[in-house]
Enzyme design. Structure first.
Site, mmCIF file in Angstrom:
data_model
loop_
_atom_site.group_PDB
_atom_site.id
_atom_site.type_symbol
_atom_site.label_atom_id
_atom_site.label_comp_id
_atom_site.label_asym_id
_atom_site.label_seq_id
_atom_site.Cartn_x
_atom_site.Cartn_y
_atom_site.Cartn_z
ATOM 1 N N ASP A 1 26.820 36.768 27.672
ATOM 2 C CA ASP A 1 27.899 38.040 27.397
ATOM 3 C C ASP A 1 28.998 37.574 28.001
ATOM 4 O O ASP A 1 29.187 37.514 29.217
ATOM 5 C CB ASP A 1 27.506 39.246 27.729
ATOM 6 C CG ASP A 1 26.622 39.800 26.798
ATOM 7 O OD1 ASP A 1 26.890 39.804 25.484
ATOM 8 O OD2 ASP A 1 25.593 40.542 27.239
ATOM 9 N N ASP B 1 21.961 43.964 19.468
ATOM 10 C CA ASP B 1 22.250 43.723 20.940
ATOM 11 C C ASP B 1 22.703 45.248 21.582
ATOM 12 O O ASP B 1 23.755 45.892 20.946
ATOM 13 C CB ASP B 1 23.579 42.960 20.961
ATOM 14 C CG ASP B 1 24.134 42.458 22.403
ATOM 15 O OD1 ASP B 1 23.429 43.140 23.354
ATOM 16 O OD2 ASP B 1 25.003 41.957 22.321
HETATM 17 C C1 DX5 Z 1 26.713 44.846 25.852
HETATM 18 C C2 DX5 Z 1 26.255 43.522 26.033
HETATM 19 C C3 DX5 Z 1 24.874 43.309 25.740
HETATM 20 C C4 DX5 Z 1 23.967 43.443 26.983
HETATM 21 C C5 DX5 Z 1 22.784 44.019 26.647
HETATM 22 O O1 DX5 Z 1 28.063 44.845 25.791
HETATM 23 O O2 DX5 Z 1 26.831 42.575 24.623
HETATM 24 O O3 DX5 Z 1 24.429 41.991 25.486
HETATM 25 O O4 DX5 Z 1 24.002 42.542 27.925
HETATM 26 O O5 DX5 Z 1 21.918 44.794 27.669
HETATM 27 P P1 DX5 Z 1 20.971 46.102 27.463
HETATM 28 O O6 DX5 Z 1 19.911 45.184 26.743
HETATM 29 O O7 DX5 Z 1 20.386 46.289 28.691
HETATM 30 O O8 DX5 Z 1 21.633 47.026 26.657
HETATM 31 ZN ZN ZN Z 2 25.876 40.614 23.782
#
Ligand code: DX5
Ligand code: ZN
Length: 223
Positions: A34, A177
């Protein structure tokens, strides 16, 4: 079978190299990276330097999610960490014609090209770009941070998009995601998700390897 992409986040950035190794050895398919710029989203994280270090220390495929205001600039920078996938955001582009150019630039570097939409963006806006994409990343939380609550409308969006892709014979993978966890991954898989991004669900699991293996095993009994 379902593919699993544990995500990077500010909480695991200090231990990222080891965390990536652990995920790789536990059977994860991708590392979801990310990239946030403090402009498209409030948080700022995951430097190119860090990803280069990750790439030098592991062989797992990198899935770079660019949550940035200047995707054309960042594609040129982040290609250096040799990702398998680079995903751009539909919303990052003021001039939507530049989306075609961005997808072309990604492909030019022999990288798979993904496009992502935020929860409030209608999936139909993607129709013109689908012939030029390898992946669509559906955000099931507002982009910006891990640990948010999964948005239920995602199931319908996923299902509609999957049907449209099948009807048009496109070769596109669907990735979800945000807030994907032990409770909802199977329903998402049944609705067309190919790749599950999991941040907290994996990082905070008591036994990460057992968790990844269990998700794979459960999904393999479905299709
Ligand atoms: C949110 C990110 C995600 C995040 C997901 O902006 O793009 O990839 O890391 O994390 P979880 O699964 O904990 O929601
Ligand atoms: Zn992401």
């Amino acid at each position: 079978m379902i593919k699993i992409a544990p995500s990077t986040n500010p909480e695991n950035e200090d231990v990222l190299v080891n965390y990536v190794k652990e995920c790789e050895q536990s059977g994860a398919d991708f590392m979801h990276c990310d990239v946030m710029d403090g402009s498209f989203v409030p948080a700022k994280c995951l430097s190119l330097q860090k990803l280069l270090e990750v790439n030098q220390n592991s062989t797992i495929a990198l899935d770079v999610h660019l949550m940035v205001s200047d995707p054309l600039v960042q594609i040129e920078r982040y290609k250096a960490c040799r990702p398998t996938i680079i995903t751009i955001h539909y919303e990052s582009f003021e001039n939507k014609n530049n989306i075609y150019y961005a997808l072309e630039q990604i492909h030019k570097h022999k990288i798979l090209a993904g496009i992502s939409i935020k929860p409030n963006t209608d999936w139909r806006v993607l129709k013109p770009y689908l012939p030029y994409c390898d992946l669509v990343l559906i955000m099931s939380v507002e982009p910006g941070k891990s640990g948010q609550k999964f948005i239920e409308e995602t199931y319908q969006k996923l299902n509609d998009l999957k049907n449209y892709i099948l009807d048009n014979n496109y070769n596109i993978k669907l990735e979800v995601d945000g807030g994907v966890n032990a409770e909802n991954f199977l329903r998402l898989y049944k609705n067309g998700m190919d790749i599950a991004v999991m941040g907290n669900a994996i990082y905070k699991a008591q036994n990460r390897e057992a968790f990844i293996k269990k998700v794979k095993e459960i999904s393999s009994n479905v299709k």
